[in-house]
Design an enzyme around this catalytic site. Structure first.
Site, PDB file in Angstrom:
ATOM      1  N   ALA A 134       0.830  -1.210   0.000  1.00 18.16           N
ATOM      2  CA  ALA A 134       0.000   0.000   0.000  1.00 18.16           C
ATOM      3  C   ALA A 134       0.862   1.255   0.000  1.00 18.16           C
ATOM      4  O   ALA A 134       0.717   2.128  -0.866  1.00 18.16           O
ATOM      5  CB  ALA A 134      -0.930  -0.011   1.203  1.00 18.16           C
ATOM      6  N   ILE A 136      -3.865   6.262   7.508  1.00 21.84           N
ATOM      7  CA  ILE A 136      -4.708   5.216   6.933  1.00 21.84           C
ATOM      8  C   ILE A 136      -5.261   5.744   5.614  1.00 21.84           C
ATOM      9  O   ILE A 136      -6.044   6.700   5.584  1.00 21.84           O
ATOM     10  CB  ILE A 136      -5.824   4.824   7.920  1.00 21.84           C
ATOM     11  CG1 ILE A 136      -5.207   4.255   9.208  1.00 21.84           C
ATOM     12  CG2 ILE A 136      -6.764   3.806   7.282  1.00 21.84           C
ATOM     13  CD1 ILE A 136      -4.271   3.072   9.022  1.00 21.84           C
ATOM     14  N   LEU A 137      -4.836   5.135   4.516  1.00 26.31           N
ATOM     15  CA  LEU A 137      -5.155   5.669   3.193  1.00 26.31           C
ATOM     16  C   LEU A 137      -6.636   5.534   2.874  1.00 26.31           C
ATOM     17  O   LEU A 137      -7.209   6.373   2.185  1.00 26.31           O
ATOM     18  CB  LEU A 137      -4.311   4.952   2.131  1.00 26.31           C
ATOM     19  CG  LEU A 137      -2.795   5.065   2.328  1.00 26.31           C
ATOM     20  CD1 LEU A 137      -2.060   4.188   1.327  1.00 26.31           C
ATOM     21  CD2 LEU A 137      -2.349   6.522   2.196  1.00 26.31           C
ATOM     22  N   GLN A 157      -8.601  -5.300   5.660  1.00 21.36           N
ATOM     23  CA  GLN A 157      -7.335  -6.000   5.826  1.00 21.36           C
ATOM     24  C   GLN A 157      -7.180  -6.494   7.259  1.00 21.36           C
ATOM     25  O   GLN A 157      -6.765  -7.622   7.493  1.00 21.36           O
ATOM     26  CB  GLN A 157      -6.175  -5.063   5.475  1.00 21.36           C
ATOM     27  CG  GLN A 157      -5.942  -4.927   3.991  1.00 21.36           C
ATOM     28  CD  GLN A 157      -5.489  -6.232   3.399  1.00 21.36           C
ATOM     29  OE1 GLN A 157      -4.400  -6.710   3.670  1.00 21.36           O
ATOM     30  NE2 GLN A 157      -6.335  -6.854   2.613  1.00 21.36           N
ATOM     31  N   LYS A 163       1.840   3.532   6.586  1.00 21.84           N
ATOM     32  CA  LYS A 163       2.581   2.276   6.720  1.00 21.84           C
ATOM     33  C   LYS A 163       1.609   1.131   6.444  1.00 21.84           C
ATOM     34  O   LYS A 163       0.460   1.351   6.100  1.00 21.84           O
ATOM     35  CB  LYS A 163       3.197   2.181   8.123  1.00 21.84           C
ATOM     36  CG  LYS A 163       4.324   3.196   8.318  1.00 21.84           C
ATOM     37  CD  LYS A 163       5.043   3.078   9.650  1.00 21.84           C
ATOM     38  CE  LYS A 163       4.257   3.635  10.809  1.00 21.84           C
ATOM     39  NZ  LYS A 163       5.066   3.874  12.014  1.00 21.84           N
ATOM     40  N   GLY A 164       2.068  -0.097   6.571  1.00 18.25           N
ATOM     41  CA  GLY A 164       1.209  -1.242   6.254  1.00 18.25           C
ATOM     42  C   GLY A 164       0.320  -1.644   7.412  1.00 18.25           C
ATOM     43  O   GLY A 164       0.629  -1.375   8.575  1.00 18.25           O
ATOM     44  N   VAL A 165      -0.800  -2.283   7.090  1.00 16.58           N
ATOM     45  CA  VAL A 165      -1.676  -2.806   8.144  1.00 16.58           C
ATOM     46  C   VAL A 165      -2.027  -4.280   7.939  1.00 16.58           C
ATOM     47  O   VAL A 165      -2.466  -4.941   8.866  1.00 16.58           O
ATOM     48  CB  VAL A 165      -2.999  -2.022   8.264  1.00 16.58           C
ATOM     49  CG1 VAL A 165      -2.744  -0.606   8.719  1.00 16.58           C
ATOM     50  CG2 VAL A 165      -3.779  -2.036   6.952  1.00 16.58           C
ATOM     51  N   GLU A 216      -0.562  -7.058   7.627  1.00  8.94           N
ATOM     52  CA  GLU A 216       0.086  -8.121   8.401  1.00  8.94           C
ATOM     53  C   GLU A 216       0.120  -7.782   9.882  1.00  8.94           C
ATOM     54  O   GLU A 216       0.077  -8.673  10.721  1.00  8.94           O
ATOM     55  CB  GLU A 216       1.491  -8.375   7.849  1.00  8.94           C
ATOM     56  CG  GLU A 216       1.396  -8.864   6.407  1.00  8.94           C
ATOM     57  CD  GLU A 216       2.703  -9.324   5.806  1.00  8.94           C
ATOM     58  OE1 GLU A 216       3.766  -8.947   6.331  1.00  8.94           O
ATOM     59  OE2 GLU A 216       2.659 -10.063   4.810  1.00  8.94           O
TER      60      GLU A 216
END
Lengths: 734, 318
Positions: free
Chosen positions: A514, A618-619, A627, A690-692, A694
């Site tokens: 993302a 959070i995009l 997710q 950042k990623g969420v 995982e």
């Protein structure tokens, strides 16, 4: 665009499109069944033949002889591919094992032949007519037995050993300590769409429609296997029905579809059967983990050690289950060790949050056990040991670290203060009820990612990148990013993904998709803005892009007009400097779970779950939430039911279908809530995200296991936590 | 899937006669189990006789005050039938504990009785299995056997029968009515319908070749509390680790059958007699002679404790 200093204010901060809860733009295609998945691309490759893979019946050994006579004569059969007639094949770096075995066999269900026929049924029936004499060899299939022969791995995502201070000395001296062994089983990704590929040759050029997370990697893998130039390979994967790490590389479906199409002289499509997904592809390897924690009586960790063992085929890599323990908690004296044994099971490899997912399953139960030894609330214990810098390199701070806020806001929301500290003391009818929590942790990875953006005379913006959408929402967040940066409505953006003709992206994996793919799109959009300004004679620094127009002072021009009769196009790549070396980038969270354990049968049912996540901007709250709830569900599976059971005699995963490898169903997941802390991380990228995907699974299983302990007083350290591991320790029925 | 021929029968007698004339023929109704097995080439019928058009889809009262359930009554319809819900609630509850709504819509009463084991080794044609390939051996013995049988097992097979419905039918003393290829009919008590594996685990029922189930009859209602307790790892859509089907009368007497422990629904007369004495005594009688594996030894305490919960529930409902 080079990103090597913290992001300042930029067009994304307008948050007109980014950050909005936008339903996925590809949703209607999926709900109407019109999204074209690889196996269904009959529009692109007319009249394909069907390939069916025959897998090895033994786990290790060799093929003594292979007789194709009957199979060749079977109705509809066009060609049969085996190692004998496939020609020379390479083994690219992405592959631990060969995608076509013979005469040596490396693991059970490794492909030994592909039968190509006019229909799927004909191919499948003919595959059963291939007669193979195998010579079995003794293999190693039992991790516990192979553990003592494990060695320092040569590959892996993190260093096999880490140390700071004097772990042994500090642990020996610690007044309160824990030394416990935890095990996690082999797990299967169980994506809804099995691995599937359609292949067509035109001259020496190969086109593949496939289900893959990393398109550029797929091109490289195919080139390395077929020993042809990358330029001769065109890979398309615009829609992928789940991957979870199992489709980071091309697998036998792709390689054999290509070989089958070459042999048959016509397009061939191959889908793995569900059992083949279990034993022919990859899985998350089982681990044995030893955790030692020493603390002062007031709860300060003085020593923390995490050792982990896993197995893989020769040349494979370890499951890095100790990785998070290097970063998550304070403690001056620390060590981790990762060891790898040789196992002749199917290939072990990445599955959603490789390393951290099984590592957190162990570490966060150990933290719960330590808290209990200290007579301390588990949140309090974690709070005392929070640390804002890399514990091994204190000069290196975290870019953001809101673990305490996640735990505290979660505790309040969940009603943590209603948790009984005495296990087995809360009863609701036939159920023993308990609460558990765990920290969530997963690193954020910066990987370069490119995109091309085109503007046409109607003011329509088209984004092209080889990024994939594996059900995650990439289409939508990329459209939001382009809409925001170009100042146009979301409806005026078209996103085209998953095509190797497009600029190379980061791909989907490691929860890095993302942030990096949108940052690449942002970079390309900024370049396009410059091109537009330049064409109009504007100073690009002064130009405002909004409402489908570009404006400087009183002068404004429609974007379509700016494009003119041709089109304007820009391509760029986001690249990162050493910012990740200077700042540790991680995502944090807290999981809370309430479970009920049947006082008679020990059946375990989750009642409610809450995740609080701190993962930068959070995009898209809708796709991000999806997710996280998906990850939480997968975490419940890991806690309560998922285990690919090894037959240690014959060396294969026995429960190789979805009736026997159980994953949670709706009835298992009655209530989930997700909260995202309002934060931005300017160290991550211009997106400040950042990623969420995982983060959402890391810690869930431990929170479930801790809740089970709180409910019934039985501590299970071997996943999955099933009723047979509890029932013998429950009190007699009244 | 091997190529096969296919025809539709128009009456039960015709279906049985067709089956008698065609070696290797199988009846197909809902197909919820047979089609899966054909795709895996575990079942390889040369000929399919589609019986969906032969009637047998009614539930009727019998002269004896019971119910005759047509062989082709769908599981969903059977579970929802008012008479079943009122007088044979055990059956309704067992049905609803099994499979999924979609499967129950297709699955038939006879097909449910005829479904085959879920032993994972039976499903993997690379492995020895006496049920799939007589004489090849049993991979489950010494292998992964957590879900397997512990009662009535043999050296040849430790598979279970996976049906929930059959457990209720067993507790209700159902009778299976059939027609044979020669047109003769017979009634088989449910106790004799499913066989223990012995040395012929591939022969699973008392049916002769070509014999067709036409109905399952239930004797007149016996009253009492009807409880079906199915124990499984996830909350829905899973086969039973064990299940307990019980009918308990006000005086504590009753009858009980177990699922997930044997090659057939497990009922022991001596255990029924122990019900007033409680779960421990009843479980001891039910489990007499049990030979669990290391993987499934937990089923012994699980049966006793589940039975305890069932009897407590019956007591609370009095």
């Amino acid at each position: 665009m080079k990103f090597d200093a913290p992001a300042t204010t930029n067009p994304i901060d307008q948050l007109k499109a980014v950050g909005k809860p936008t339903s996925r733009i590809d949703g209607p295609l999926k709900t109407t069944g019109t999204a074209p998945y690889a196996y269904e691309r009959h529009d692109a490759a007319a009249n394909p033949a069907y390939g069916f893979i025959l897998g090895s019946a033994i786990a290790k050994g060799r093929i003594a002889s292979i007789d194709l006579t009957q199979a060749k004569a079977a109705p509809g059969v066009i060609a049969i591919v085996t190692a004998e007639n496939a020609g020379k094949l390479g083994k690219p770096t992405g592959h631990t094992v060969r995608m076509l075995a013979g005469p040596a066999i490396d693991h059970y269900d490794q492909a030994v032949a592909l039968v190509v026929a006019d229909s799927f049924e004909q191919a499948r029936a003919a595959a059963r007519l291939i007669r193979i004499d195998y010579v079995r060899a003794k293999g190693a299939f039992d991790l516990a037995a192979a553990k003592d022969g494990a060695v320092v791995p040569e590959t892996g995502w993190t260093a096999p050993d880490s140390a700071a201070g004097d772990f042994d000395g500090a642990f020996a001296k610690a007044p309160v300590k824990l030394d416990a062994i935890y095990t996690t089983p082999d797990q299967c990704h169980a994506s809804m769409e099995p691995h599937a590929t359609m292949a067509a040759w035109s001259g020496g050029k190969l086109t593949l429609w496939t289900s893959n997370q990393m398109v550029a990697g797929a091109v490289g893998d195919m080139a390395g296997t077929l020993l042809i130039p990358k330029e001769n390979i065109h890979v398309m994967a615009p829609y992928v029905g789940g991957g979870f790490g199992s489709k980071l590389w091309v697998r036998s479906d792709a390689v054999l579809a290509a070989l089958g199409a070459r042999a048959a002289g016509r397009p061939v499509k191959v889908a793995l059967t569900r059992p083949q997904v279990f034993n022919n592809t990859t899985h998350r390897p089982a681990t044995i983990q030893r955790i030692r924690i020493g603390a002062t009586r007031d709860g300060k960790i003085t020593a923390i050690g995490h050792e982990t063992w896993s197995g893989d085929l020769p040349g494979g890599g370890p499951e890095g289950a100790a990785a998070q323990t290097r970063l998550l908690y304070a403690g001056e004296n620390r060590m981790t060790k990762t060891r790898l044994a040789v196992l002749d099971l199917p290939e072990g490899n990445a599955m959603r949050a490789p390393g951290e997912a099984p590592g957190m399953m162990a570490l966060e139960v150990a933290m719960d056990e330590m808290a209990e030894k200290l007579g301390m609330d588990p949140i309090r214990f974690r709070t005392i040991n929070d640390i804002q810098v890399d514990p091994e390199k204190p000069e290196r701070p975290f870019s953001q670290r809101a673990l305490i806020e996640c735990m505290e806001s979660g505790a309040q929301r969940f009603g943590w203060n209603r948790r009984s500290t005495r296990p087995g003391s809360v009863r609701d009818g036939r159920w023993l009820v308990g609460m558990g929590m765990a920290a969530a942790f997963r690193n954020n990875h910066l990987i370069k990612s490119a995109a091309r953006v085109r503007l046409d005379k109607h003011g329509m913006v088209t984004v092209e990148t080889d990024m994939t959408d594996i059900g995650t929402g990439s289409y939508t967040i990329i459209a939001q990013t382009a809409a925001e940066t170009m100042g146009v409505a979301l409806e005026r953006v078209t996103v085209r993904l998953g095509d190797s003709a497009f600029p190379v992206s980061c791909g989907s994996g490691g929860q890095f998709g993302a942030v990096n793919s949108t940052a690449g799109v942002y970079a390309a959009c900024m370049k396009l803005r410059e091109a537009i300004a330049q064409k109009l004679g504007f100073n690009s620094a002064d130009a405002e892009f909004a409402g489908g127009q570009v404006r400087v002072g009183n002068r404004s021009v429609d974007l379509g007009e700016a494009a003119g009769e041709g089109e304007l196009s820009a391509e760029d790549v986001i690249e990162y400097g050493d910012i990740a070396k200077r700042y540790q980038q991680s995502t944090f969270g807290a999981h809370f779970v309430e479970v009920a354990v049947d006082a008679a049968t020990a059946e375990i049912r989750v009642r409610r779950m809450l995740a609080v996540c701190a993962a930068g901007r959070i995009l898209n709250p809708i796709s991000a939430r999806s997710q996280v709830i998906g990850a939480m569900t997968m975490g419940v599976g890991a806690a309560l039911m998922e285990e690919a059971v090894v037959d240690k005699r014959f060396g294969f995963f026995v429960n190789h279908d979805l009736a026997s490898y159980e994953v949670p169903v709706h009835a298992d997941i009655p209530h989930q809530e997700v909260i995202f802390l309002d934060e931005t991380d300017p160290m991550s990228s211009p997106m400040k995200a950042k990623g969420v995907g995982e983060l959402g699974i890391c810690g869930v299983a431990a929170a479930v296991a801790n809740a089970i302990y709180n409910a019934c007083g039985v501590r299970v350290r071997d996943y999955p936590v099933t009723l047979d591991k509890i029932i013998g320790n429950l009190p007699p029925l009244a | 899937m091997k190529a096969f021929s296919y025809e539709r029968a128009t009456s039960p007698a015709e279906a049985a006669a067709l089956a008698g004339r065609t070696p290797g023929a199988r009846f197909i109704a809902g197909g919820t189990n047979l089609l899966d097995l054909m795709k895996l080439q575990i079942e390889t019928p040369a000929h399919l006789i589609d019986i969906n058009g032969i009637g047998l889809d009614r539930i009727e009262a019998t002269e004896e005050g019971g119910l005759r359930i047509g062989a082709l009554v769908r599981n969903t319809d059977l579970a929802a039938d008012q008479r079943v819900r009122r007088d044979y609630a055990l059956l309704s509850r067992a049905l609803l504990a099994g499979a999924s709504g979609q499967l129950r819509n297709m699955a038939t009463t006879a097909g449910n009785l005829m479904q085959r084991t879920r032993c994972p080794y039976f499903y993997d044609s690379n492995q020895p299995c006496n049920k799939r390939q007589p004489g090849s051996g049993c991979a489950a013995i010494g292998g992964f056997s957590r879900a397997h049988a512990m009662l009535g097992t043999s050296e040849a097979c430790i598979a279970t029968h996976p049906s929930d419905m059959a457990v209720a039918m067993r507790a209700l003393d159902a009778t299976v009515e059939t027609v044979r290829p020669d047109g003769s009919v017979r009634a088989i008590p449910i106790a004799d319908f499913h066989r223990l594996p012995g040395d012929t685990p591939h022969i699973e029922t008392a049916l002769d070749p070509g014999e067709l189930i036409t109905a399952v009859t239930l004797p007149k209602p016996v009253g009492g509390r009807h409880i079906y307790h199915k124990v499984r790892d996830r909350a829905s859509y899973a086969f039973a680790l064990i299940s307990v089907g019980a009918i308990v009368q006000k005086d504590g007497s009753g009858r009980v059958a177990l699922g997930g422990v044997a090659h057939k629904p497990w009922r022991v007369e001596a255990a029924d007699a122990q019900l007033p004495a409680g779960a421990k005594a009843t479980a001891a009688a039910l489990l007499a002679g049990a030979r669990p594996t290391q993987d499934n030894a937990f089923k012994i305490p699980l049966v006793e404790r589940t039975l305890g919960a069932v009897l407590a529930q019956a007591e609370a409902m009095r």
